[in-house]
Design an enzyme around this catalytic site. Structure first.
Site, PDB file in Angstrom:
ATOM      1  N   ARG A 135      11.968  23.559 -55.660  1.00 52.48           N
ATOM      2  CA  ARG A 135      13.049  24.517 -55.371  1.00 52.48           C
ATOM      3  C   ARG A 135      14.062  23.980 -54.353  1.00 52.48           C
ATOM      4  O   ARG A 135      14.549  24.705 -53.474  1.00 52.48           O
ATOM      5  CB  ARG A 135      12.474  25.853 -54.871  1.00 52.48           C
ATOM      6  CG  ARG A 135      11.613  26.552 -55.877  1.00 52.48           C
ATOM      7  CD  ARG A 135      12.364  27.022 -57.129  1.00 52.48           C
ATOM      8  NE  ARG A 135      11.414  27.481 -58.117  1.00 52.48           N
ATOM      9  CZ  ARG A 135      10.926  26.706 -59.103  1.00 52.48           C
ATOM     10  NH1 ARG A 135      11.360  25.469 -59.262  1.00 52.48           N
ATOM     11  NH2 ARG A 135      10.051  27.181 -59.953  1.00 52.48           N
ATOM     12  N   SER A 168      12.398  35.405 -56.468  1.00 51.99           N
ATOM     13  CA  SER A 168      11.254  35.111 -55.600  1.00 51.99           C
ATOM     14  C   SER A 168      11.723  34.882 -54.165  1.00 51.99           C
ATOM     15  O   SER A 168      12.617  34.085 -53.923  1.00 51.99           O
ATOM     16  CB  SER A 168      10.529  33.858 -56.077  1.00 51.99           C
ATOM     17  OG  SER A 168       9.956  34.112 -57.330  1.00 51.99           O
ATOM     18  N   GLU A 196      11.927  30.945 -50.184  1.00 52.82           N
ATOM     19  CA  GLU A 196      12.700  30.292 -51.249  1.00 52.82           C
ATOM     20  C   GLU A 196      14.145  30.790 -51.174  1.00 52.82           C
ATOM     21  O   GLU A 196      15.091  30.035 -51.372  1.00 52.82           O
ATOM     22  CB  GLU A 196      12.089  30.656 -52.614  1.00 52.82           C
ATOM     23  CG  GLU A 196      12.871  30.100 -53.791  1.00 52.82           C
ATOM     24  CD  GLU A 196      12.144  30.282 -55.121  1.00 52.82           C
ATOM     25  OE1 GLU A 196      10.898  30.156 -55.145  1.00 52.82           O
ATOM     26  OE2 GLU A 196      12.828  30.547 -56.128  1.00 52.82           O
TER      27      GLU A 196
HETATM   28  C1  LIG Z   1      15.543  38.707 -61.305  1.00 49.43           C
HETATM   29  C2  LIG Z   1      15.545  37.284 -60.826  1.00 49.43           C
HETATM   30  C3  LIG Z   1      14.677  36.369 -61.401  1.00 49.43           C
HETATM   31  C4  LIG Z   1      14.644  35.041 -60.955  1.00 49.43           C
HETATM   32  N1  LIG Z   1      13.781  34.163 -61.539  1.00 49.43           N
HETATM   33  C5  LIG Z   1      13.755  32.871 -61.129  1.00 49.43           C
HETATM   34  C6  LIG Z   1      12.878  31.926 -61.739  1.00 49.43           C
HETATM   35  O1  LIG Z   1      12.124  32.211 -62.650  1.00 49.43           O
HETATM   36  N2  LIG Z   1      12.908  30.634 -61.279  1.00 49.43           N
HETATM   37  C7  LIG Z   1      13.747  30.237 -60.279  1.00 49.43           C
HETATM   38  O2  LIG Z   1      13.738  29.048 -59.908  1.00 49.43           O
HETATM   39  N3  LIG Z   1      14.596  31.112 -59.688  1.00 49.43           N
HETATM   40  C8  LIG Z   1      14.620  32.421 -60.095  1.00 49.43           C
HETATM   41  N4  LIG Z   1      15.475  33.308 -59.492  1.00 49.43           N
HETATM   42  C9  LIG Z   1      16.360  32.860 -58.411  1.00 49.43           C
HETATM   43  C10 LIG Z   1      17.733  32.386 -58.908  1.00 49.43           C
HETATM   44  O3  LIG Z   1      17.945  32.863 -60.211  1.00 49.43           O
HETATM   45  C11 LIG Z   1      17.830  30.857 -58.904  1.00 49.43           C
HETATM   46  O4  LIG Z   1      17.554  30.319 -57.628  1.00 49.43           O
HETATM   47  C12 LIG Z   1      19.220  30.369 -59.348  1.00 49.43           C
HETATM   48  O5  LIG Z   1      19.194  28.983 -59.466  1.00 49.43           O
HETATM   49  C13 LIG Z   1      20.286  30.794 -58.350  1.00 49.43           C
HETATM   50  O6  LIG Z   1      21.544  30.383 -58.832  1.00 49.43           O
HETATM   51  P1  LIG Z   1      22.860  30.940 -58.130  1.00 49.43           P
HETATM   52  O7  LIG Z   1      24.021  30.326 -58.801  1.00 49.43           O
HETATM   53  O8  LIG Z   1      22.831  32.437 -58.110  1.00 49.43           O
HETATM   54  O9  LIG Z   1      22.687  30.343 -56.680  1.00 49.43           O
HETATM   55  P2  LIG Z   1      22.999  31.029 -55.266  1.00 49.43           P
HETATM   56  O10 LIG Z   1      21.949  32.032 -54.960  1.00 49.43           O
HETATM   57  O11 LIG Z   1      24.395  31.482 -55.204  1.00 49.43           O
HETATM   58  O12 LIG Z   1      22.824  29.765 -54.322  1.00 49.43           O
HETATM   59  C14 LIG Z   1      21.549  29.208 -54.100  1.00 49.43           C
HETATM   60  C15 LIG Z   1      21.723  27.963 -53.228  1.00 49.43           C
HETATM   61  O13 LIG Z   1      22.447  26.997 -53.972  1.00 49.43           O
HETATM   62  C16 LIG Z   1      23.585  26.569 -53.257  1.00 49.43           C
HETATM   63  N5  LIG Z   1      24.649  26.306 -54.246  1.00 49.43           N
HETATM   64  C17 LIG Z   1      25.005  27.077 -55.290  1.00 49.43           C
HETATM   65  N6  LIG Z   1      25.989  26.499 -55.992  1.00 49.43           N
HETATM   66  C18 LIG Z   1      26.283  25.336 -55.368  1.00 49.43           C
HETATM   67  C19 LIG Z   1      27.211  24.277 -55.596  1.00 49.43           C
HETATM   68  N7  LIG Z   1      28.068  24.305 -56.629  1.00 49.43           N
HETATM   69  N8  LIG Z   1      27.230  23.251 -54.732  1.00 49.43           N
HETATM   70  C20 LIG Z   1      26.378  23.198 -53.678  1.00 49.43           C
HETATM   71  N9  LIG Z   1      25.464  24.147 -53.416  1.00 49.43           N
HETATM   72  C21 LIG Z   1      25.421  25.211 -54.242  1.00 49.43           C
HETATM   73  C22 LIG Z   1      23.937  27.722 -52.315  1.00 49.43           C
HETATM   74  O14 LIG Z   1      24.624  27.251 -51.172  1.00 49.43           O
HETATM   75  C23 LIG Z   1      22.529  28.230 -51.962  1.00 49.43           C
HETATM   76  O15 LIG Z   1      21.963  27.439 -50.933  1.00 49.43           O
HETATM   77  C24 LIG Z   1      15.518  34.633 -59.929  1.00 49.43           C
HETATM   78  C25 LIG Z   1      16.424  35.565 -59.366  1.00 49.43           C
HETATM   79  C26 LIG Z   1      16.432  36.884 -59.805  1.00 49.43           C
HETATM   80  C27 LIG Z   1      17.399  37.844 -59.184  1.00 49.43           C
END
Ligand SMILES: Cc1cc2nc3c(=O)[nH]c(=O)nc-3n(C[C@H](O)[C@H](O)[C@H](O)COP(=O)(O)OP(=O)(O)OC[C@H]3O[C@@H](n4cnc5c(N)ncnc54)[C@H](O)[C@@H]3O)c2cc1C
Length: 294
Positions: free
Chosen positions: A167, A216, A286
């Site tokens: 992660r 998570s 996480e």
């Molecule tokens: C209902 C639900 C279910 C989920 N299930 C899972 C699962 O099964 N497995 C899992 O791994 N995760 C899961 N997640 C968590 C989430 O979906 C993942 O972590 C996903 O990758 C987040 O993407 P995001 O674009 O929303 O990132 P954000 O939450 O916006 O950012 C996460 C991190 O990435 C960084 N970041 C984002 N974009 C960039 C970029 N372009 N450049 C540099 N840094 C960047 C941000 O600064 C931050 O530190 C779940 C979330 C929810 C709400």
């Protein structure tokens, strides 16, 4: 910031941009429409010594209630998806999880089915090395493009240079992830869609998908599951203000409507403290707190 027109706003409530709907205002919030605009925003931040934080789609991130004295960057304007001659897919960081998985299915390209229910953007998938079960981004990504936050210089990392962790992705602090290439295999579109539907059904049965959450909260410790430990510690359903440890999946915190970031962090702290006290296991978050990334 006049250069971005409507694509920049000031005092922007971050609760509008995080899936838990918590978090105070960012001084500035920019959504550049091109790499050139992005480079200009980075240069302006440097010139004005304004800290810069990158937000994906906000599905694994919370923001302090006091907000951020910084510019928050969202790359939703950079979302090109293309198939290359070798049958891989290049996706820009602002592309949403659903647009990528739909594109792959339509193109008859298999490999990313596991990510169908991992909400977010490609940038967030990469930064988090998002995954489920034994599959994660590390298994499918063979190239990353990123921008240096200080110089604006764009660099490409090939598979052997990419340092995915559980992660997490190790890149220089505050790097802006621009795009990735996914290695794919040909398959029947309908078979791909059927596998995706199956995975989504499984998820609906085990996660509180009808509630506001950030996925998570803790990473799984080696050989165990954070949700199992939090549930065994008797914390399912515990509340702090408007936040609650989900009664469906104990590694999820849900917003009952009026939660603040302080409420959420209180529950994070309670879960961590109780699991340590009862089982001697230190849980590692996480979920990311924007502004506190290294
Ligand atoms: C209902 C639900 C279910 C989920 N299930 C899972 C699962 O099964 N497995 C899992 O791994 N995760 C899961 N997640 C968590 C989430 O979906 C993942 O972590 C996903 O990758 C987040 O993407 P995001 O674009 O929303 O990132 P954000 O939450 O916006 O950012 C996460 C991190 O990435 C960084 N970041 C984002 N974009 C960039 C970029 N372009 N450049 C540099 N840094 C960047 C941000 O600064 C931050 O530190 C779940 C979330 C929810 C709400």
């Amino acid at each position: 910031m006049a250069l971005l027109g409507e694509r920049v706003s000031f005092d922007e409530p971050m609760s509008k941009h995080t899936s838990l709907r918590v978090g105070g205002p960012a001084d500035a919030f920019a959504r550049p429409a091109s790499r050139a605009e992005l480079a200009r925003v980075i240069a302006l931040c440097r010139e004005h010594e304004l800290p810069l934080h990158v937000l994906g789609a906000g599905f694994n991130t919370i923001v302090p209630d006091a907000g951020l004295r910084a510019l928050v960057l969202r790359l939703s304007g950079l979302r090109t998806l293309e198939r290359d001659d070798a049958g891989g897919v290049r996706a820009e960081s602002g592309a949403s999880h659903s647009s990528v998985t739909r594109f792959c299915a339509a193109q008859g390209l298999s490999g990313l089915e596991f990510a169908v229910g991992i909400p977010g953007s490609v940038g967030g998938w990469l930064a988090m090395n998002a995954g489920i079960g034994s599959r994660e981004m590390k298994d499918v990504v063979d190239r990353i493009e990123l921008m240096d936050p200080v110089t604006g210089h764009v660099q490409e990392l090939e598979a052997e240079q990419i340092r995915f962790r559980y992660r997490a992705l190790e890149v220089p602090a505050h790097s802006v992830l621009l795009a990735a290439r996914f290695r794919m295999q040909p398959a029947e579109p309908n078979e791909i869609r059927a596998r995706m539907r199956q995975l989504l059904t499984k998820r609906r049965e085990s996660q509180p998908l009808n509630r506001l959450s950030c996925g998570s909260v803790f990473k799984n410790p080696p050989g165990d599951a954070a949700g199992r430990l939090i549930e065994s510690a008797g914390l399912k359903g515990q509340r702090a203000g408007g936040a609650e440890i989900s009664t469906v999946h104990a590694n999820f915190i849900v917003n009952r409507g009026e939660a603040t970031t302080v409420d959420v962090l209180q529950l994070v702290d309670r879960a961590r403290t109780e699991v340590l006290r009862q089982f001697g296991i230190e849980l590692e978050p996480e979920v990311r707190v924007l502004g506190e990334e290294s």
